[in-house]
Design a protein around this motif. Structure first.
Motif, PDB file in Angstrom:
ATOM      1  N   PRO A   2      47.918  85.186 -22.746  1.00 44.01           N
ATOM      2  CA  PRO A   2      48.600  83.904 -22.516  1.00 44.01           C
ATOM      3  C   PRO A   2      48.464  82.972 -23.713  1.00 44.01           C
ATOM      4  CG  PRO A   2      47.244  84.523 -20.628  1.00 44.01           C
ATOM      5  CD  PRO A   2      46.901  85.462 -21.735  1.00 44.01           C
ATOM      6  N   PHE A   3      49.592  82.366 -24.114  1.00 39.10           N
ATOM      7  CA  PHE A   3      49.616  81.467 -25.260  1.00 39.10           C
ATOM      8  C   PHE A   3      50.484  80.266 -24.891  1.00 39.10           C
ATOM      9  CE2 PHE A   3      50.955  79.753 -29.284  1.00 39.10           C
ATOM     10  CZ  PHE A   3      49.951  80.046 -30.188  1.00 39.10           C
ATOM     11  N   PHE A   4      49.858  79.094 -24.760  1.00 40.06           N
ATOM     12  CA  PHE A   4      50.617  77.898 -24.427  1.00 40.06           C
ATOM     13  C   PHE A   4      51.457  77.467 -25.633  1.00 40.06           C
ATOM     14  CE2 PHE A   4      47.674  77.654 -20.937  1.00 40.06           C
ATOM     15  CZ  PHE A   4      48.367  76.976 -19.946  1.00 40.06           C
ATOM     16  N   THR A   5      52.765  77.306 -25.413  1.00 38.82           N
ATOM     17  CA  THR A   5      53.654  76.878 -26.494  1.00 38.82           C
ATOM     18  C   THR A   5      54.130  75.439 -26.313  1.00 38.82           C
ATOM     19  OG1 THR A   5      55.592  77.786 -25.335  1.00 38.82           O
ATOM     20  CG2 THR A   5      54.459  79.231 -26.909  1.00 38.82           C
ATOM     21  N   LYS A   6      54.037  74.927 -25.077  1.00 37.50           N
ATOM     22  CA  LYS A   6      54.480  73.551 -24.847  1.00 37.50           C
ATOM     23  C   LYS A   6      53.851  73.003 -23.579  1.00 37.50           C
ATOM     24  CE  LYS A   6      58.633  70.632 -24.504  1.00 37.50           C
ATOM     25  NZ  LYS A   6      60.116  70.592 -24.567  1.00 37.50           N
ATOM     26  N   ILE A   7      53.588  71.699 -23.589  1.00 40.65           N
ATOM     27  CA  ILE A   7      53.145  71.012 -22.376  1.00 40.65           C
ATOM     28  C   ILE A   7      53.772  69.623 -22.351  1.00 40.65           C
ATOM     29  CG2 ILE A   7      51.024  69.992 -23.344  1.00 40.65           C
ATOM     30  CD1 ILE A   7      49.682  70.804 -20.633  1.00 40.65           C
ATOM     31  N   SER A   8      54.224  69.218 -21.182  1.00 42.25           N
ATOM     32  CA  SER A   8      54.841  67.901 -21.005  1.00 42.25           C
ATOM     33  C   SER A   8      54.127  67.162 -19.883  1.00 42.25           C
ATOM     34  CB  SER A   8      56.334  68.034 -20.659  1.00 42.25           C
ATOM     35  OG  SER A   8      57.032  68.700 -21.695  1.00 42.25           O
ATOM     36  N   LEU A   9      53.861  65.875 -20.124  1.00 43.37           N
ATOM     37  CA  LEU A   9      53.086  65.076 -19.182  1.00 43.37           C
ATOM     38  C   LEU A   9      53.882  63.832 -18.773  1.00 43.37           C
ATOM     39  CD1 LEU A   9      49.748  65.123 -21.220  1.00 43.37           C
ATOM     40  CD2 LEU A   9      50.480  66.759 -19.487  1.00 43.37           C
ATOM     41  N   VAL A  10      53.904  63.562 -17.488  1.00 45.62           N
ATOM     42  CA  VAL A  10      54.546  62.355 -16.964  1.00 45.62           C
ATOM     43  C   VAL A  10      53.575  61.658 -16.013  1.00 45.62           C
ATOM     44  CG1 VAL A  10      56.475  61.415 -15.624  1.00 45.62           C
ATOM     45  CG2 VAL A  10      56.853  63.382 -17.147  1.00 45.62           C
ATOM     46  N   GLN A  11      53.228  60.416 -16.364  1.00 46.18           N
ATOM     47  CA  GLN A  11      52.313  59.598 -15.556  1.00 46.18           C
ATOM     48  C   GLN A  11      50.964  60.262 -15.341  1.00 46.18           C
ATOM     49  OE1 GLN A  11      55.743  57.299 -12.863  1.00 46.18           O
ATOM     50  NE2 GLN A  11      53.935  58.142 -11.872  1.00 46.18           N
ATOM     51  N   PHE A  12      50.546  61.108 -16.270  1.00 45.90           N
ATOM     52  CA  PHE A  12      49.246  61.781 -16.164  1.00 45.90           C
ATOM     53  C   PHE A  12      48.221  61.048 -17.023  1.00 45.90           C
ATOM     54  CE2 PHE A  12      46.103  65.040 -17.389  1.00 45.90           C
ATOM     55  CZ  PHE A  12      45.695  65.450 -16.124  1.00 45.90           C
ATOM     56  N   ARG A  13      47.212  60.484 -16.366  1.00 46.91           N
ATOM     57  CA  ARG A  13      46.170  59.704 -17.043  1.00 46.91           C
ATOM     58  C   ARG A  13      46.803  58.621 -17.934  1.00 46.91           C
ATOM     59  NH1 ARG A  13      41.748  63.452 -17.504  1.00 46.91           N
ATOM     60  NH2 ARG A  13      41.567  64.428 -15.448  1.00 46.91           N
ATOM     61  N   ASN A  14      46.574  58.703 -19.265  1.00 47.21           N
ATOM     62  CA  ASN A  14      47.101  57.648 -20.150  1.00 47.21           C
ATOM     63  C   ASN A  14      48.474  57.994 -20.738  1.00 47.21           C
ATOM     64  OD1 ASN A  14      45.909  59.689 -21.830  1.00 47.21           O
ATOM     65  ND2 ASN A  14      45.989  58.258 -23.547  1.00 47.21           N
ATOM     66  N   TYR A  15      49.085  59.090 -20.277  1.00 50.73           N
ATOM     67  CA  TYR A  15      50.391  59.506 -20.802  1.00 50.73           C
ATOM     68  C   TYR A  15      51.510  59.119 -19.822  1.00 50.73           C
ATOM     69  CZ  TYR A  15      47.743  62.427 -24.063  1.00 50.73           C
ATOM     70  OH  TYR A  15      46.882  62.886 -25.039  1.00 50.73           O
ATOM     71  N   MET A  16      52.359  58.184 -20.244  1.00 48.95           N
ATOM     72  CA  MET A  16      53.517  57.839 -19.410  1.00 48.95           C
ATOM     73  C   MET A  16      54.546  58.953 -19.446  1.00 48.95           C
ATOM     74  SD  MET A  16      55.221  56.042 -17.337  1.00 48.95           S
ATOM     75  CE  MET A  16      54.484  54.410 -17.209  1.00 48.95           C
ATOM     76  N   SER A  17      54.899  59.412 -20.650  1.00 52.30           N
ATOM     77  CA  SER A  17      55.819  60.527 -20.806  1.00 52.30           C
ATOM     78  C   SER A  17      55.702  61.058 -22.231  1.00 52.30           C
ATOM     79  CB  SER A  17      57.264  60.086 -20.526  1.00 52.30           C
ATOM     80  OG  SER A  17      58.153  61.174 -20.696  1.00 52.30           O
ATOM     81  N   GLN A  18      55.148  62.248 -22.356  1.00 56.10           N
ATOM     82  CA  GLN A  18      54.949  62.792 -23.701  1.00 56.10           C
ATOM     83  C   GLN A  18      54.909  64.313 -23.646  1.00 56.10           C
ATOM     84  OE1 GLN A  18      52.016  60.594 -25.796  1.00 56.10           O
ATOM     85  NE2 GLN A  18      52.199  61.754 -27.693  1.00 56.10           N
ATOM     86  N   SER A  19      55.399  64.940 -24.723  1.00 59.34           N
ATOM     87  CA  SER A  19      55.404  66.399 -24.826  1.00 59.34           C
ATOM     88  C   SER A  19      54.706  66.833 -26.114  1.00 59.34           C
ATOM     89  CB  SER A  19      56.838  66.947 -24.818  1.00 59.34           C
ATOM     90  OG  SER A  19      57.467  66.706 -23.589  1.00 59.34           O
ATOM     91  N   PHE A  20      54.097  68.002 -26.081  1.00 59.34           N
ATOM     92  CA  PHE A  20      53.421  68.576 -27.239  1.00 59.34           C
ATOM     93  C   PHE A  20      53.848  70.036 -27.371  1.00 59.34           C
ATOM     94  CE2 PHE A  20      50.694  65.277 -25.506  1.00 59.34           C
ATOM     95  CZ  PHE A  20      50.347  64.540 -26.618  1.00 59.34           C
ATOM     96  N   ASN A  21      54.166  70.439 -28.585  1.00 62.14           N
ATOM     97  CA  ASN A  21      54.474  71.831 -28.881  1.00 62.14           C
ATOM     98  C   ASN A  21      53.322  72.449 -29.658  1.00 62.14           C
ATOM     99  OD1 ASN A  21      57.359  72.129 -27.941  1.00 62.14           O
ATOM    100  ND2 ASN A  21      57.603  70.396 -29.336  1.00 62.14           N
ATOM    101  N   PHE A  22      52.984  73.687 -29.334  1.00 60.23           N
ATOM    102  CA  PHE A  22      51.882  74.388 -29.986  1.00 60.23           C
ATOM    103  C   PHE A  22      52.419  75.649 -30.660  1.00 60.23           C
ATOM    104  CE2 PHE A  22      50.179  72.669 -25.852  1.00 60.23           C
ATOM    105  CZ  PHE A  22      49.653  71.507 -26.392  1.00 60.23           C
ATOM    106  N   ASN A  23      52.092  75.814 -31.951  1.00 60.72           N
ATOM    107  CA  ASN A  23      52.627  76.959 -32.683  1.00 60.72           C
ATOM    108  C   ASN A  23      51.569  77.753 -33.439  1.00 60.72           C
ATOM    109  OD1 ASN A  23      52.143  75.374 -35.056  1.00 60.72           O
ATOM    110  ND2 ASN A  23      54.132  74.376 -34.746  1.00 60.72           N
ATOM    111  N   LYS A  24      50.308  77.422 -33.232  1.00 60.40           N
ATOM    112  CA  LYS A  24      49.225  78.147 -33.908  1.00 60.40           C
ATOM    113  C   LYS A  24      48.182  78.594 -32.891  1.00 60.40           C
ATOM    114  CE  LYS A  24      50.760  77.316 -38.125  1.00 60.40           C
ATOM    115  NZ  LYS A  24      51.286  78.391 -38.992  1.00 60.40           N
ATOM    116  N   LYS A  25      47.415  79.586 -33.309  1.00 58.13           N
ATOM    117  CA  LYS A  25      46.313  80.059 -32.466  1.00 58.13           C
ATOM    118  C   LYS A  25      45.254  78.972 -32.313  1.00 58.13           C
ATOM    119  CE  LYS A  25      42.202  82.886 -32.948  1.00 58.13           C
ATOM    120  NZ  LYS A  25      41.443  83.782 -33.831  1.00 58.13           N
ATOM    121  N   ILE A  26      44.996  78.210 -33.369  1.00 58.46           N
ATOM    122  CA  ILE A  26      43.988  77.151 -33.340  1.00 58.46           C
ATOM    123  C   ILE A  26      44.694  75.801 -33.421  1.00 58.46           C
ATOM    124  CG2 ILE A  26      41.974  76.162 -34.504  1.00 58.46           C
ATOM    125  CD1 ILE A  26      41.437  78.968 -35.656  1.00 58.46           C
ATOM    126  N   VAL A  27      44.413  74.963 -32.443  1.00 56.46           N
ATOM    127  CA  VAL A  27      45.022  73.635 -32.388  1.00 56.46           C
ATOM    128  C   VAL A  27      43.912  72.589 -32.403  1.00 56.46           C
ATOM    129  CG1 VAL A  27      46.513  72.063 -31.104  1.00 56.46           C
ATOM    130  CG2 VAL A  27      46.952  74.541 -31.040  1.00 56.46           C
TER     131      VAL A  27
END
Length: 360
Positions: A2-27
């Protein structure tokens, strides 16, 4: 794997609406305290376990002043994209989906996308009571063996029923033990299976953990771990019979796998009493790495590693030894947070690793 490539957050903790893309083994994830580094890791954990790593009620994970949240993730699993969604409705109802298919039983999802989290508060695994080490062990085994998780759920339900029965018998001064006899049989059956699984698994986990500790510390510090259980000497059914009068008096079950522990020693003394902060954190990392390797050995692929603020209270040598273990000796996708971008850059450069940096 399993390799996470993207995560999107809405109203989660301090994130109103934000997305992150992951493209490397080490982040690497850097930012000031309170910027949301830990929250981002916990969102990934949510998608693996359907709940927070920090045992918070779901409603407490919504942005302050709002109700409900949503977490979406894309996982590349053997070149096949899978879509994970966790939704907490304003009504308080939680829903979980994999590729738009509803997960009806949350416990069935655990182990599907294995994950190992290391956080600063995990020091209680070393310094806290036995319940912390049982939770650690149960988290591993629940990811590996679905039957174990169900036996644990059954055991805990039966334990509550037995304690309630003991309380009723005590209050009524009754000698009718028919229900108690049935509960003892059922509790013993579930408990013996859990004990056997823990005992067999720890025969593998303990040597790995000790090997990892020596590698991080870079020397032999005479650390010993042992599985401690009342069931090593007697069957659970016999223990319940032997302790019945005491249990009736105390109105609770005093023997069983809910009393198990993993004892930690250094120079034949309790580890937490002799160890420095660096040694405690090294042993914590060693246990977590043992968790990682144990999951990989059984699942045949690596769990995601979430390392939160791991550099604090570790000297430079131990820190580099740890990073070498997780970055060079594993093929896992690794997320590492720190308050200092320069420290992350220098550490990864030292290890000659390609990485992605996210600044919050």
């Amino acid at each position: 794997m399993p390799f996470f490539t993207k995560i999107s957050l809405v109203q989660f903790r301090n994130y109103m609406s934000q997305s992150f893309n992951f493209n490397k083994k080490i982040v690497g994830i850097c930012g000031a305290n309170g910027s949301g580094k830990t929250n981002l890791l916990d969102a990934i954990y949510y998608l693996c376990f359907t709940k927070s790593y920090f045992s918070k009620p779901d409603a407490k994970n919504a942005m302050h002043g709002l109700q409900g949240f949503r977490i979406d993730g894309i996982v590349d699993d053997s070149n096949k994209e899978q879509y994970l969604t966790c939704i907490l409705r304003e009504t308080g109802k939680k829903e979980f989906y994999v590729d738009d298919d509803v997960v009806k039983k949350f416990s069935s999802h655990i182990g599907r996308f294995p994950c190992v989290f290391i956080a600063p508060d995990d020091s209680t695994l070393i310094t806290g009571g036995s319940e912390e080490r049982r939770k650690f062990l149960d988290t591993i085994l629940s990811q590996l063996f679905p039957d174990y998780l169900q036996e644990l759920i059954d055991y805990n339900k039966l334990l509550l029923q037995r304690n309630s029965c003991l309380k009723n018998l005590h209050e009524q001064q009754s000698n009718n033990f028919d229900l108690l006899d049935v509960l003892d049989e059922q509790l013993a059956n579930a408990g013996q299976k859990i004990f056997s699984c823990r005992k067999e698994f720890l025969e593998t986990l303990i040597p790995i953990a000790l090997q990892q500790y020596e590698a991080i510390a870079d020397k032999d510090e005479n650390v010993v771990m042992n599985y401690q259980s009342q069931l090593l000497d007697k069957s659970l059914l016999q223990l319940l019979k032997d302790n019945r009068q005491r249990d009736l008096y105390l109105q609770r079950t005093t023997a069983g796998i809910h009393k198990d522990d993993l004892t930690l020693l250094m120079d034949n003394e309790p580890f937490k009493q002799l160890a420095s902060q660096g040694q405690r954190k090294s042993l914590l990392f060693a246990l977590k790495l043992a968790e990682y390797f144990s999951i990989k050995n059984v699942k045949k692929h690596s769990p995601v590693l979430l390392l939160d603020d791991v550099f604090e209270k570790l000297d430079e040598d131990r820190m580099l030894n740890l990073l070498n273990k997780v970055c060079n000796d594993t093929d896992a996708q690794i997320f590492i947070t720190d308050t200092h971008k320069q420290r992350l850059d220098m550490a990864f450069s030292e290890l000659k690793q390609d990485w992605q940096m996210i600044e919050l």
